[in-house]
Design a protein around this motif. Sequence first.
Motif, PDB file in Angstrom:
ATOM      1  N   ASP A   1       0.813  -1.217   0.000  1.00 25.31           N
ATOM      2  CA  ASP A   1       0.000   0.000   0.000  1.00 25.31           C
ATOM      3  C   ASP A   1       0.848   1.268   0.000  1.00 25.31           C
ATOM      4  OD1 ASP A   1       1.066  -0.159   2.506  1.00 25.31           O
ATOM      5  OD2 ASP A   1      -0.829   0.065   3.582  1.00 25.31           O
ATOM      6  N   HIS A   2       2.174   1.124  -0.172  1.00 23.12           N
ATOM      7  CA  HIS A   2       3.090   2.274  -0.192  1.00 23.12           C
ATOM      8  C   HIS A   2       2.896   3.159   1.040  1.00 23.12           C
ATOM      9  CE1 HIS A   2       3.666   2.040  -4.851  1.00 23.12           C
ATOM     10  NE2 HIS A   2       4.057   0.952  -4.207  1.00 23.12           N
ATOM     11  N   SER A   3       2.819   2.530   2.196  1.00 23.33           N
ATOM     12  CA  SER A   3       2.623   3.243   3.452  1.00 23.33           C
ATOM     13  C   SER A   3       3.707   4.291   3.666  1.00 23.33           C
ATOM     14  CB  SER A   3       2.646   2.251   4.623  1.00 23.33           C
ATOM     15  OG  SER A   3       2.779   2.913   5.856  1.00 23.33           O
ATOM     16  N   GLY A   4       3.305   5.433   4.225  1.00 18.29           N
ATOM     17  CA  GLY A   4       4.257   6.483   4.546  1.00 18.29           C
ATOM     18  C   GLY A   4       4.630   6.517   6.009  1.00 18.29           C
TER      19      GLY A   4
ATOM     20  N   ASP B   1       7.036   1.618   8.929  1.00 20.05           N
ATOM     21  CA  ASP B   1       6.923   0.809   7.711  1.00 20.05           C
ATOM     22  C   ASP B   1       8.058   1.130   6.741  1.00 20.05           C
ATOM     23  OD1 ASP B   1       4.615  -0.185   8.820  1.00 20.05           O
ATOM     24  OD2 ASP B   1       3.299   1.160   7.699  1.00 20.05           O
ATOM     25  N   LEU B   2       8.445   2.405   6.653  1.00 25.59           N
ATOM     26  CA  LEU B   2       9.556   2.785   5.779  1.00 25.59           C
ATOM     27  C   LEU B   2      10.868   2.190   6.275  1.00 25.59           C
ATOM     28  CD1 LEU B   2       8.741   6.561   5.117  1.00 25.59           C
ATOM     29  CD2 LEU B   2       8.270   4.599   3.638  1.00 25.59           C
TER      30      LEU B   2
ATOM     31  N   ALA C   1       9.412   8.077  -0.925  1.00 21.36           N
ATOM     32  CA  ALA C   1       8.626   8.127   0.307  1.00 21.36           C
ATOM     33  C   ALA C   1       9.437   8.680   1.476  1.00 21.36           C
ATOM     34  CB  ALA C   1       8.104   6.731   0.641  1.00 21.36           C
ATOM     35  N   TRP C   2      10.748   8.447   1.469  1.00 19.01           N
ATOM     36  CA  TRP C   2      11.614   8.939   2.545  1.00 19.01           C
ATOM     37  C   TRP C   2      11.983  10.413   2.365  1.00 19.01           C
ATOM     38  CZ3 TRP C   2      12.702   7.586   7.239  1.00 19.01           C
ATOM     39  CH2 TRP C   2      12.763   6.238   7.635  1.00 19.01           C
ATOM     40  N   ALA C   3      11.949  10.926   1.149  1.00 15.32           N
ATOM     41  CA  ALA C   3      12.461  12.271   0.867  1.00 15.32           C
ATOM     42  C   ALA C   3      11.870  13.364   1.760  1.00 15.32           C
ATOM     43  CB  ALA C   3      12.256  12.609  -0.608  1.00 15.32           C
ATOM     44  N   PRO C   4      10.567  13.354   2.069  1.00 12.28           N
ATOM     45  CA  PRO C   4      10.020  14.422   2.922  1.00 12.28           C
ATOM     46  C   PRO C   4      10.573  14.426   4.339  1.00 12.28           C
ATOM     47  CG  PRO C   4       8.267  13.289   1.711  1.00 12.28           C
ATOM     48  CD  PRO C   4       9.500  12.473   1.544  1.00 12.28           C
ATOM     49  N   HIS C   5      11.315  13.389   4.716  1.00 10.94           N
ATOM     50  CA  HIS C   5      11.797  13.289   6.093  1.00 10.94           C
ATOM     51  C   HIS C   5      13.264  13.699   6.251  1.00 10.94           C
ATOM     52  CE1 HIS C   5       8.110  11.378   7.495  1.00 10.94           C
ATOM     53  NE2 HIS C   5       8.137  10.644   6.390  1.00 10.94           N
ATOM     54  N   ILE C   6      13.862  14.231   5.206  1.00 12.13           N
ATOM     55  CA  ILE C   6      15.271  14.629   5.280  1.00 12.13           C
ATOM     56  C   ILE C   6      15.494  15.644   6.388  1.00 12.13           C
ATOM     57  CG2 ILE C   6      17.066  15.947   4.060  1.00 12.13           C
ATOM     58  CD1 ILE C   6      16.261  14.479   1.510  1.00 12.13           C
ATOM     59  N   ASP C   7      14.564  16.542   6.582  1.00  9.55           N
ATOM     60  CA  ASP C   7      14.734  17.606   7.570  1.00  9.55           C
ATOM     61  C   ASP C   7      14.051  17.314   8.897  1.00  9.55           C
ATOM     62  OD1 ASP C   7      16.272  19.325   5.924  1.00  9.55           O
ATOM     63  OD2 ASP C   7      14.463  20.003   4.897  1.00  9.55           O
TER      64      ASP C   7
END
Length: 429
Positions: free
Chosen positions: A265-268, A272-273, A300-306
């Motif tokens: 389900d491409h969970s965010g 799960d990531l 999916a991980w990109a928004p969490h860089i900061d």
Amino acid sequence: MSVPTLIDCRGNALSGATPAALPHHERAAAAFLHWRDGAESHAAAALALAPAFTMTHVLLAWQQVNGRDPARVRAARPHVARAAALPANERERLHIAALQAAIDDDFVRMQARLDELLQLAPRDALALQMAHAFDHLAGDEAALLRRVEAVLPAWSRELPGHAAVLAMRAFALGEHGEHARAEQVAQEALAIDPLEPRAHHVMAHVFEMARRPEAGIRWLDEHAAAWASGSAVSRHIWWHMALYELARDNEEAALAIYDEHIRADHSGAIGDLIDAAALLWRLKLRGATHRRRFAELAHAWAPHIDDAYCSFSDIHAMLAFVGAGQHRLAQALETRLQHEATHSHRRHGATTLAVGAPAVRALAAFGRGEVALAAQLLGQLPPQAHRIGGSQAQRDVLQLTHARALQRSVEAQAVSAWAWPRGAGAAYG
């Protein structure tokens, strides 16, 4: 005429509760404690009947704060503010103080308040659950076991939630390397409640750490009805199943689990990531590429860089970026962590300086083929590297990468040593 104070199922007094709202609150608290779905809807029903039910607001706040996602932590503020404005007894005020500390990223103060709370009310299952979760998040293996064993004398088999408490103890024993005792205590929990997901999770760890993949697959298959759906840990136990398949060199089966159960389900969700990155990276270490799957995961991980909240998350984000060949994202994360390590006095800055920054540098170097540098950086991680949190099974990804980097470094040196004399001989005819 005074209104009688209601109590929960373990004898703790509740402010603002009503007879109509209490059953909904109990169902919400039980779902959260036992890692079952539905806690939010039950809590909403309780608040619809009793808007001033202090512990229901506290419960909803802990649900947001519990985890590695700073956006969810921030979302807890309205619940904490509402609870703080309501009448509260001493136990409830300690919950609110612990929540405020958690939102301020002050884990030391948070755990101090939870310690006080558990001394006052050792049968407060929510307080124990949160202390246990944050001990795990902070990699404090000593507190993980000490805290749950300190309250056990106040519990008995008849108390609701006892199976979950035993499962917490079993997990802590497993993280201390006491796998046989962990299995025994997990089975005690399952004798009380055969559906207890926490205990099934412990069993998954026991089979993993004891290197018994066939037994693990057999046992989890037999008990799938208890854990495979409706539980917050379902996806993670599928991750353990995939590790068993890798241990049996069955990469196709592991990848099928990834596609059907971990990323279907491409969970965010951060947890799960993390599982997805850890599994794909293990496959990469075996020589597979899976560039398309890595690309989806890196996105999916990109928004969490900061995020600047959890080094364990940062490391797994870097696994995804390197696996996808997303060097721009990898560089952005590395730059962000270098800044955090040198400019932040918060908890994240300290763990980043000690472990997070060198670990992500090592992973980036591994991705660029600089295996000697990767091996050096991973080999220099301090003994307290476990304080990034996660379980031993999860942190193994760094050890596996270190071993593969060392192997490739030695192979490269051997090729270099073999090739140089040939070239020299040819030059001299």
